[in-house]
Motif scaffolding. Sequence first.
Motif, PDB file in Angstrom:
ATOM      1  N   ALA A  77      43.059  48.127  42.958  1.00 19.54           N
ATOM      2  CA  ALA A  77      43.768  46.368  43.227  1.00 19.54           C
ATOM      3  C   ALA A  77      44.939  46.606  43.756  1.00 19.54           C
ATOM      4  O   ALA A  77      45.214  45.784  44.715  1.00 19.54           O
ATOM      5  CB  ALA A  77      42.474  45.735  42.117  1.00 19.54           C
ATOM      6  N   LYS A  78      45.539  46.958  42.486  1.00 19.13           N
ATOM      7  CA  LYS A  78      47.067  47.091  42.599  1.00 19.13           C
ATOM      8  C   LYS A  78      47.358  47.525  44.590  1.00 19.13           C
ATOM      9  O   LYS A  78      48.188  46.872  44.641  1.00 19.13           O
ATOM     10  CB  LYS A  78      47.678  48.016  41.738  1.00 19.13           C
ATOM     11  CG  LYS A  78      47.417  47.290  40.932  1.00 19.13           C
ATOM     12  CD  LYS A  78      48.621  47.840  39.772  1.00 19.13           C
ATOM     13  CE  LYS A  78      47.970  48.279  38.346  1.00 19.13           C
ATOM     14  NZ  LYS A  78      48.743  49.296  37.210  1.00 19.13           N
ATOM     15  N   ALA A  93      50.412  39.449  46.229  1.00 20.29           N
ATOM     16  CA  ALA A  93      50.460  40.193  44.274  1.00 20.29           C
ATOM     17  C   ALA A  93      49.321  39.747  44.072  1.00 20.29           C
ATOM     18  O   ALA A  93      48.360  39.354  44.651  1.00 20.29           O
ATOM     19  CB  ALA A  93      51.502  38.924  42.813  1.00 20.29           C
ATOM     20  N   LEU A  94      48.597  40.333  42.816  1.00 16.92           N
ATOM     21  CA  LEU A  94      47.422  40.969  42.462  1.00 16.92           C
ATOM     22  C   LEU A  94      46.841  39.876  41.622  1.00 16.92           C
ATOM     23  O   LEU A  94      47.562  38.548  41.018  1.00 16.92           O
ATOM     24  CB  LEU A  94      47.695  41.665  41.156  1.00 16.92           C
ATOM     25  CG  LEU A  94      46.461  43.143  40.785  1.00 16.92           C
ATOM     26  CD1 LEU A  94      46.175  43.274  42.530  1.00 16.92           C
ATOM     27  CD2 LEU A  94      46.651  43.609  39.927  1.00 16.92           C
ATOM     28  N   ARG A  95      45.794  39.016  42.470  1.00 18.23           N
ATOM     29  CA  ARG A  95      45.459  37.991  41.776  1.00 18.23           C
ATOM     30  C   ARG A  95      43.987  37.814  40.242  1.00 18.23           C
ATOM     31  O   ARG A  95      43.588  39.288  40.658  1.00 18.23           O
ATOM     32  CB  ARG A  95      44.379  37.112  42.864  1.00 18.23           C
ATOM     33  CG  ARG A  95      45.822  36.797  44.178  1.00 18.23           C
ATOM     34  CD  ARG A  95      45.373  35.355  45.164  1.00 18.23           C
ATOM     35  NE  ARG A  95      43.807  36.358  46.039  1.00 18.23           N
ATOM     36  CZ  ARG A  95      44.373  36.781  47.240  1.00 18.23           C
ATOM     37  NH1 ARG A  95      45.261  36.132  47.654  1.00 18.23           N
ATOM     38  NH2 ARG A  95      43.575  37.381  47.964  1.00 18.23           N
ATOM     39  N   ILE A 145      31.317  39.020  29.597  1.00 18.48           N
ATOM     40  CA  ILE A 145      32.641  39.749  29.612  1.00 18.48           C
ATOM     41  C   ILE A 145      33.887  39.420  31.059  1.00 18.48           C
ATOM     42  O   ILE A 145      33.392  38.862  31.768  1.00 18.48           O
ATOM     43  CB  ILE A 145      32.280  41.073  30.329  1.00 18.48           C
ATOM     44  CG1 ILE A 145      30.983  41.597  29.216  1.00 18.48           C
ATOM     45  CG2 ILE A 145      33.324  41.844  30.508  1.00 18.48           C
ATOM     46  CD1 ILE A 145      30.817  43.685  29.954  1.00 18.48           C
ATOM     47  N   GLU A 146      34.730  39.300  30.540  1.00 17.72           N
ATOM     48  CA  GLU A 146      35.798  39.006  31.274  1.00 17.72           C
ATOM     49  C   GLU A 146      37.107  39.733  31.485  1.00 17.72           C
ATOM     50  O   GLU A 146      37.139  39.633  30.353  1.00 17.72           O
ATOM     51  CB  GLU A 146      36.473  37.224  30.752  1.00 17.72           C
ATOM     52  CG  GLU A 146      35.612  36.147  30.773  1.00 17.72           C
ATOM     53  CD  GLU A 146      35.800  35.725  32.712  1.00 17.72           C
ATOM     54  OE1 GLU A 146      35.917  36.368  33.446  1.00 17.72           O
ATOM     55  OE2 GLU A 146      34.081  34.645  32.342  1.00 17.72           O
ATOM     56  N   PHE A 147      37.440  39.631  32.063  1.00 17.01           N
ATOM     57  CA  PHE A 147      38.804  40.344  32.270  1.00 17.01           C
ATOM     58  C   PHE A 147      39.773  40.710  33.384  1.00 17.01           C
ATOM     59  O   PHE A 147      39.789  39.396  34.174  1.00 17.01           O
ATOM     60  CB  PHE A 147      38.292  42.282  32.773  1.00 17.01           C
ATOM     61  CG  PHE A 147      39.462  43.022  32.976  1.00 17.01           C
ATOM     62  CD1 PHE A 147      39.484  44.311  31.473  1.00 17.01           C
ATOM     63  CD2 PHE A 147      39.969  43.388  34.011  1.00 17.01           C
ATOM     64  CE1 PHE A 147      40.506  45.302  31.639  1.00 17.01           C
ATOM     65  CE2 PHE A 147      40.870  44.525  34.029  1.00 17.01           C
ATOM     66  CZ  PHE A 147      41.277  45.504  33.086  1.00 17.01           C
ATOM     67  N   GLY A 148      41.306  40.263  32.456  1.00 12.25           N
ATOM     68  CA  GLY A 148      41.873  40.139  33.247  1.00 12.25           C
ATOM     69  C   GLY A 148      43.568  40.285  32.844  1.00 12.25           C
ATOM     70  O   GLY A 148      44.023  40.759  31.940  1.00 12.25           O
ATOM     71  N   ASP A 149      44.550  39.625  33.273  1.00 13.35           N
ATOM     72  CA  ASP A 149      45.585  39.920  33.101  1.00 13.35           C
ATOM     73  C   ASP A 149      46.078  38.522  31.912  1.00 13.35           C
ATOM     74  O   ASP A 149      45.918  37.387  32.465  1.00 13.35           O
ATOM     75  CB  ASP A 149      46.696  39.306  34.492  1.00 13.35           C
ATOM     76  CG  ASP A 149      48.287  39.821  33.474  1.00 13.35           C
ATOM     77  OD1 ASP A 149      48.900  40.145  32.178  1.00 13.35           O
ATOM     78  OD2 ASP A 149      48.486  40.127  34.779  1.00 13.35           O
ATOM     79  N   LEU A 150      46.074  38.474  30.512  1.00 13.48           N
ATOM     80  CA  LEU A 150      46.957  38.556  29.409  1.00 13.48           C
ATOM     81  C   LEU A 150      48.367  37.815  29.638  1.00 13.48           C
ATOM     82  O   LEU A 150      48.102  36.097  29.343  1.00 13.48           O
ATOM     83  CB  LEU A 150      46.929  38.763  28.387  1.00 13.48           C
ATOM     84  CG  LEU A 150      45.318  39.478  27.677  1.00 13.48           C
ATOM     85  CD1 LEU A 150      45.581  40.463  26.630  1.00 13.48           C
ATOM     86  CD2 LEU A 150      44.582  38.524  27.243  1.00 13.48           C
ATOM     87  N   ARG A 151      48.669  37.606  30.351  1.00 20.71           N
ATOM     88  CA  ARG A 151      49.826  37.024  30.725  1.00 20.71           C
ATOM     89  C   ARG A 151      49.596  35.997  31.729  1.00 20.71           C
ATOM     90  O   ARG A 151      50.931  35.151  32.109  1.00 20.71           O
ATOM     91  CB  ARG A 151      50.740  38.647  30.936  1.00 20.71           C
ATOM     92  CG  ARG A 151      51.809  39.136  29.964  1.00 20.71           C
ATOM     93  CD  ARG A 151      53.276  39.621  30.505  1.00 20.71           C
ATOM     94  NE  ARG A 151      53.960  39.048  30.527  1.00 20.71           N
ATOM     95  CZ  ARG A 151      54.948  39.351  31.922  1.00 20.71           C
ATOM     96  NH1 ARG A 151      54.400  39.604  32.774  1.00 20.71           N
ATOM     97  NH2 ARG A 151      55.922  38.063  31.563  1.00 20.71           N
TER      98      ARG A 151
END
Lengths: 1029, 201
Positions: free
Chosen positions: A949-950, A959-961, A978-984
């Motif tokens: 994906a990157k 940018a990665l969404r 299940i959820e996955f992603g960027d915590l920031r």
Amino acid sequence: VTPTYWRSLAQIEDRPEFRASLEREFPEGASELPEGVTRRDMMLLLGASLSLAGLAGCRRPVEEIVPYVNAPEEVVPGIPRYYATTMPFRRSAYGLIVESHEGRPTKVEGNPSHPSTLGASGPLVQASVLGLYDPDRSPSVMQQGTRKSWNDFVTAWGQLAQTHAADRGAGLAVLSESFSSPSLARLSSELRARYPRLQWATYDAVSDENRLAGLRFATGRDLDLMLRLDRAAVILALDADPLLTDPERIRHARGFADGRRAGASGGAMNRLYAVEGVYSLTGAMADHRLRVESRQIAPFLAALAARIAPSAAGAASLAGAGAPDVDARWIDALAKDLLVNRGRGLIVAGERQPAAVHAVVCALNTYLGNTGKTVSYHETKDAALPSVSSLASLVSAMKGGAVQTLVVLGGNPVFDAPADLDFASALAKVPHLIALGHTVDETSSKVEWHIPRAHYLESWGDARAVGGTLSVIQPLILPLFGGRTPVEVLGLMVGGQDRPGYDIVRETWKPILGEGEFDRKWNRVLHDGFLSGSELPEVVPKLTAQPFAELARLIGAGAAGAAGSQPAEAGSPSSLEIVFVPSAALHDGRFANDGWLQELPDPLTKLTWDNPALLSPKTAEPLGLASGDLIRLDYAGRGLELPVWILPGMADGVVALTLGYGRSHAGRIGSGVGFNAFTVRTSKARDFDSGVRLTKLARTYPLSATQNHGSMEGRPIVRESTLSELQSQQPSSQPAHGSEQASRPAQAETAHAGDSAHAPTGGGVPGKLGVFADEPHHFSLWKEHAYDQGHQWGMTIDLNSCIGCNACMVACQSENNVPVVGKFQVAKGREMHWLRVDRYFSGEPSGSPEVVFQPVPCMHCEDAPCEQVCPVAATVHDGEGLNVMVYNRCIGTRYCSNNCPYKVRRFNFFNLTKNTPDILRLAMNPDVTVRARGVMEKCTYCTQRINRAKIDAKLAGRALRDGDVRTACQQACPASAIEFGDLRDASSRVAKAKADRRNYALLDELNTRPRTTYLAKVRNPNPDLEGVA
Amino acid sequence: MIARTPRIVGALAFTSLFALTACARGCTTSRPPIHINPSMDDQPKVQPQAASDFFYNGASMREPVPGTVPIGGLREDAAFFTGKRADGQFVATIPHPVDEALLERGRQRYVIYCQPCHDARGDGKGILFQRGNVPTASFHQDKLLKYADGQIFDVITNGTGLMAAYRWPIPPADRWAIVAYVRELQRKRPATATGAPADTK
């Protein structure tokens, strides 16, 4: 109410072997060297092989580049392409997106715009790609066991066709599986036109025949139904398992989970009642579950109908029907709930239940105004409907010598036809037998002509999915073994010519799409995988018969029959009820040679590679049976020896037999695994019947369950609450200490009530968590990383949505090249699944215990205990918070696994992939390392997907969404748990999920700071049923 | 164990003798280097362009099944993907606005794929003609000047005469960029008859 969680009967009974296995941390043998080799031997062998290495082997492997000769446009080696296609399954069709690496399909996902999958998938769908690369698939056309070519068969058919043209098909018969396919339907009607006296039978071992018959009785039409669980506020499942064994399970799970999630986030939550004999996944998700025998469903429904619709025509006859041994308050509360939620309720009956039950369910849904809202009906179209009676009349014609030529168009009737029909001996009376099969199976090994069947990933075809949506089956690869599709075989029979499936299917679609610009429209359909707007119109059923009276008649007949044949002796060992259930993994046995599915633990028993008879503790007690004991089962003059497994929550007096096991000609994986329940299944009682007798034999049988492995020492790891508690609780006033524990709803093993949350109560290790909860700051010996740069990956798993269906496990296995280890290694706790689904019971084991499922992948702890003990830095943290394994560095000390509190690390005790056949290599994901012996492995958060994906985002210059990276488990999950992603990224779905009050970290007190956290389960019990068992 | 030990020790002694005498470095050999720890170098998976013993032609890469349409591979705009209109005639002009960016892209692709034969000016006197005397068409002959844009696209896509098809290495959008650049070369030719255009060194 103080739920005490336990994982198995051995635990609650505190047997010595369970204590031993708990204290051992790893099961017996899991950490020892392979049998028969002592450590000293091992050193010697190692030394010898090292010096041998210098001599002969161990040259660097020579790898050749074999490029395309004529490179196809747009194929870039190493960049996967995706195709939409459809997996037909019984009369359902799953719309899929299949990943293709240089023209080889490797991974299957749901098609987000297709109504049957909505982007998700299930274990059977995920594992289907392994079926394509099954090394035991039949390699060629065979005539009496000798290899022939397809042209030989075409010639042979030409002669047969001439014969039957003369008798107008009188001696010709076709036995097919049920289907919903425009092309097959067109060809079958053309075949009947060509051979008017042709006999056509349609048989499915597990079918929706009863429901079709019930709807036909009630409305006079052949109707299919479409459940919309997302719109239902109250759901009643009568011996039904819409979440697991129903073919439309994927969209059911999505709809059901939507209703659960809505409640947890402040909206209305659906309430699920389950009335059933065999513990099903739907029962496990139920807020209220009632255990009754399958034969008691009809009386239960009668009692319910009498309360819901006392004035309906025919309902009066139900008043006298004997109500089952059920607390009247239960039925009252249920009826009240359904009546209050008119138009938002839903009653579902299982495929096992007789037609009258389905007819009454249709009538009640209509009476309650649910029809058209939570359930809709449409005509069956382009379908061959399953019918046991058609098989029975075919068999009698075969036995009478009336059939000269039988074409078995898929399916495996020798294995799965009712035992009383004795299909195999009828087969011997037919001179010309032709069978289409994936392998030389039980049926194909007995026929004159065997034709290898193309896998759906090799086929051109079409299907009608749920609601009638026209879907197209598009091949991903040319047939590996020259297989043919049912469309092509029928095409040959109809036209007498060998025509490619592509032409036949296009011919069918010409009238559908219209001649003008056909190619453009056809390509659009291939691209999308289905024709949008092709769903069939809804039908509002008009009740033409009196289902209530029919139900009363059924109950009366049942009572008379029981009284006549069996002196009333309910509950005694001699009058047990036998129930046949399809396997969650193998269905009716068609997936028996799929190692992923064989090793997939059953959702409730957690058993792999076997199908023991399931009994409740109270049923087993008088017989002196324990799990693993062999019994002899006698029923209707037939016998079967098989082991038993005691499953709490089964109705007392029920013996459940799982179908699909005990294949003799499945292949090297599936042959001889389990016990063939079809040998005691008759055409009269294909679903359930009473009068089964069990005799204990003085032997036991080893069964491999994964359930006790990796036990977490009884610590509170599953948390649950009720909806009313959740709503009454103020948003947490606790100071936000450590973002992961902003709030704690009710905790396992402590009382729900707030006042006792910190007080130690009985059972397990209560209050322990409360002590830590009082302590706002964890103390760390380590200098903690800030993790405030770049992406910081994290995951949440919503236990409230999770239905425990295991789709994530197979998806992970397929994505990450996880090997299969076999039954005996599973027994030693050496299964390799990176993601396991734990199942916890709570409540009285002899009563109706509740179940919670908890998927456990690697937690990707920020302070990972595994990293601290690795002597060679083979497991380290990367800058994005991933706990990564460097396989090449790993020397196999297994310290990491010892130190992992979650027990999610898996060790390659053997070179499980060393002798992988060439064909199975094609099934491996090229983007993931195939690990060798002596290496530790575990969940990577699908790091290959993150990197892909990157790269894609970088190439696209953006940018990665959020949503660009989806892990395999997340993508497969039909419940979107299940959820996955960027915590920031504060706007990401995973960040929002982590802000939920129900969010908690597993074993938080260890301060491992896991990146994977859980959302507590929420139950929605009916307040009227408090205290009612 | 006891019975086995002498044999294993014997084997050890024998093999270590060989290991010591075998030439580990400094000797030439046609065989690949010794590699004691395989360390997952050769995994039982199929990487791009790898060989496979399963398929009879020895290649693991399979061609897409004729007639299938991958996601994103729907080519509804026939003019763009084939250079032909629905009636089979070549499109007269590039189905894409021609701007500086497109020309620059076309120049880059031209230098990579076309210049070796057609040379920087499109005279057909590229390095292959100079060294190998490969006959190459000039863009400035009347026949090619009269070509429709779609026909040039078609030649790039499918090749002509000795020229191979370039459909695989050059995506359609880049092919149109090259067409635009070739048109630019043709347009500039009379003005720069004495030398190459300034921007195509």
